[in-house]
Design an enzyme around this catalytic site. Structure first.
Site, PDB file in Angstrom:
ATOM      1  N   ALA A  57       0.839  -1.210   0.000  1.00 22.96           N
ATOM      2  CA  ALA A  57       0.000   0.000   0.000  1.00 22.96           C
ATOM      3  C   ALA A  57       0.871   1.255   0.000  1.00 22.96           C
ATOM      4  O   ALA A  57       0.569   2.235  -0.688  1.00 22.96           O
ATOM      5  CB  ALA A  57      -0.931  -0.012   1.210  1.00 22.96           C
ATOM      6  N   GLU A 104       5.649  -9.435   1.412  1.00 23.51           N
ATOM      7  CA  GLU A 104       4.766  -9.528   2.580  1.00 23.51           C
ATOM      8  C   GLU A 104       3.450 -10.254   2.272  1.00 23.51           C
ATOM      9  O   GLU A 104       2.548 -10.248   3.098  1.00 23.51           O
ATOM     10  CB  GLU A 104       4.462  -8.129   3.130  1.00 23.51           C
ATOM     11  CG  GLU A 104       5.661  -7.486   3.815  1.00 23.51           C
ATOM     12  CD  GLU A 104       5.310  -6.187   4.530  1.00 23.51           C
ATOM     13  OE1 GLU A 104       5.983  -5.889   5.523  1.00 23.51           O
ATOM     14  OE2 GLU A 104       4.387  -5.474   4.086  1.00 23.51           O
ATOM     15  N   ASN A 148      17.816  -3.354   0.069  1.00 21.65           N
ATOM     16  CA  ASN A 148      18.679  -2.481   0.875  1.00 21.65           C
ATOM     17  C   ASN A 148      19.991  -3.226   1.126  1.00 21.65           C
ATOM     18  O   ASN A 148      20.180  -4.344   0.627  1.00 21.65           O
ATOM     19  CB  ASN A 148      17.976  -2.015   2.165  1.00 21.65           C
ATOM     20  CG  ASN A 148      17.703  -3.148   3.135  1.00 21.65           C
ATOM     21  OD1 ASN A 148      18.342  -4.204   3.082  1.00 21.65           O
ATOM     22  ND2 ASN A 148      16.765  -2.949   4.034  1.00 21.65           N
ATOM     23  N   THR A 156      19.492   0.377  -2.117  1.00 23.66           N
ATOM     24  CA  THR A 156      19.242   1.636  -1.418  1.00 23.66           C
ATOM     25  C   THR A 156      20.052   1.595  -0.131  1.00 23.66           C
ATOM     26  O   THR A 156      20.050   0.584   0.574  1.00 23.66           O
ATOM     27  CB  THR A 156      17.745   1.814  -1.101  1.00 23.66           C
ATOM     28  OG1 THR A 156      17.292   0.700  -0.330  1.00 23.66           O
ATOM     29  CG2 THR A 156      16.924   1.901  -2.374  1.00 23.66           C
ATOM     30  N   GLY A 178      20.203   4.190   2.487  1.00 22.66           N
ATOM     31  CA  GLY A 178      19.880   5.264   3.422  1.00 22.66           C
ATOM     32  C   GLY A 178      20.534   6.583   3.027  1.00 22.66           C
ATOM     33  O   GLY A 178      20.397   7.059   1.893  1.00 22.66           O
ATOM     34  N   ASP A 223       9.871   2.241   0.710  1.00 19.80           N
ATOM     35  CA  ASP A 223       8.639   2.098  -0.089  1.00 19.80           C
ATOM     36  C   ASP A 223       8.432   3.323  -0.984  1.00 19.80           C
ATOM     37  O   ASP A 223       7.981   3.199  -2.130  1.00 19.80           O
ATOM     38  CB  ASP A 223       7.427   1.921   0.825  1.00 19.80           C
ATOM     39  CG  ASP A 223       7.553   0.675   1.692  1.00 19.80           C
ATOM     40  OD1 ASP A 223       8.202  -0.279   1.253  1.00 19.80           O
ATOM     41  OD2 ASP A 223       7.021   0.689   2.808  1.00 19.80           O
TER      42      ASP A 223
HETATM   43  O1  RIB Z   1       8.079  -0.489   4.984  1.00 18.79           O
HETATM   44  C1  RIB Z   1       7.285  -0.001   6.042  1.00 18.79           C
HETATM   45  C2  RIB Z   1       6.086  -0.875   6.230  1.00 18.79           C
HETATM   46  O2  RIB Z   1       6.496  -2.154   6.652  1.00 18.79           O
HETATM   47  C3  RIB Z   1       5.142  -0.395   7.312  1.00 18.79           C
HETATM   48  O3  RIB Z   1       4.174   0.510   6.835  1.00 18.79           O
HETATM   49  C4  RIB Z   1       4.563  -1.675   7.881  1.00 18.79           C
HETATM   50  O4  RIB Z   1       3.211  -1.845   7.629  1.00 18.79           O
HETATM   51  C5  RIB Z   1       5.409  -2.800   7.273  1.00 18.79           C
HETATM   52  O5  RIB Z   1       4.741  -3.500   6.319  1.00 18.79           O
END
Ligand code: RIB
Length: 304
Positions: A42, A139, A188, A224, A226, A257
């Site tokens: 998301a 995930e 990373n 990546t 940092g 993200d």
């Molecule tokens: O990369 C950050 C995200 O990792 C968070 O928003 C959390 O929900 C996890 O999925």
């Protein structure tokens, strides 16, 4: 018309501010907490949508039929993400428990919930297309992500795979299949080394791990790092580098993200690598200047 399709996780982030992140066996008192929208999938969809023309980013994911699920759907839609491909079920919406320290570092535990039930058939047939830029993370179930990636690649589309986090159980054969279905890999420093070791690499620096992944998988592999910025290693041995902005981070959650979402938007728009990397690095830096994964994500105007 091209479409950026994110197939991935949707979470609610329960974020506690702490002076120091608790060590194993320790209890710390938080200065406060917030209920925010997150999930790597998301977050990447929102980051891409904020810098893209309306109607160009779609989310394929799964939430629970609960208040958190509705919160996530409303948030995606409010950010201009197409949510027709988000299904719901009896499982609870995914939830991430996040501690953010005073110096902006974080520790995250994810309870996958409904994300664990996302299936490949949630992806609409029309999105297996040469005009699709597919964005994946780690995930949601790997088998579903792999199938979707293979079908987008077979149709001539672009697949950007952010292997975050690298699962302990991911076998060498699965990683090789992932690379074969990928156009652009994003990692990373830690993920670069973990993934390269899974394929037999024995070095100790993240740049050579990334170069190894690019050569072995015949993909562009971006690391990546940092505050150091990002470097793309291409399969022909060439590289592109972009520096990060000099900032004092408030919260680094979601910076990776943001990088991936803006990278996807840049490639989808046909920008060249130097521009794509520079914009993604700048966006990731800006995202660290606000609390929460999504609040600091920039618009196209802020990136200009
Ligand atoms: O990369 C950050 C995200 O990792 C968070 O928003 C959390 O929900 C996890 O999925």
């Amino acid at each position: 018309m091209s479409l950026i399709t994110v197939f991935g996780s949707i979470n609610v982030d329960l974020v506690a501010g702490v002076d120091m992140i608790a060590r194993p066996g320790e209890t710390v008192l938080a200065t406060g907490y917030a209920t925010l929208c997150g999930g790597k999938g998301a977050n990447q969809a929102v980051a891409a949508a904020r810098v893209s023309p309306k109607g160009r980013v779609a989310m394929i994911g799964r939430v629970g039929r609960d208040g958190f699920g509705q919160l996530c759907l409303d948030n995606l839609a409010a950010n201009g993400v197409i949510v027709d491909g988000v299904t719901s079920g009896a499982e609870p919406t995914g939830c991430a428990f996040i501690s953010v320290s005073a110096d902006g570092e974080n520790a995250i535990t994810v309870a996958s919930g409904a994300n664990g039930c996302l299936a490949a058939d949630a992806m609409p047939a029309a999105e297996f297309s040469a005009t699709t830029t597919l964005v994946l993370q780690m995930e949601v179930p790997f088998a579903a992500s792999l199938l979707v990636a293979q079908r987008v690649r077979a149709a001539g589309g672009r697949v950007i795979w952010n292997i975050a986090p690298v699962p302990e159980r991911l076998s060498e054969a699965e990683l090789r299949a992932l690379l074969a279905a990928t156009s652009v890999l994003v990692v990373n420093e830690h993920e670069a080394c973990a993934a390269a070791r899974r394929l037999g690499w024995t070095g100790d620096d993240f740049e050579s791990a990334t170069a190894f992944l690019a050569a072995t998988g015949r993909v562009t592999c971006i690391v990546t790092a940092g505050a150091l910025g990002a470097r793309a290693f291409h399969p022909d041995g060439t590289c592109h580098t972009a520096a990060a902005e000099r900032i004092l981070p408030i919260d680094t959650t979601g910076a990776g993200d943001t990088f991936v979402g803006i990278l996807a938007a840049g490639l989808d728009e046909g920008r060249g690598w130097p521009d794509v990397l520079a914009r993604a690095c700048r966006g990731a830096s800006l995202a660290c200047l606000a609390h929460g994964a999504q609040r600091g994500m920039p618009t196209a105007e802020a990136l200009a």
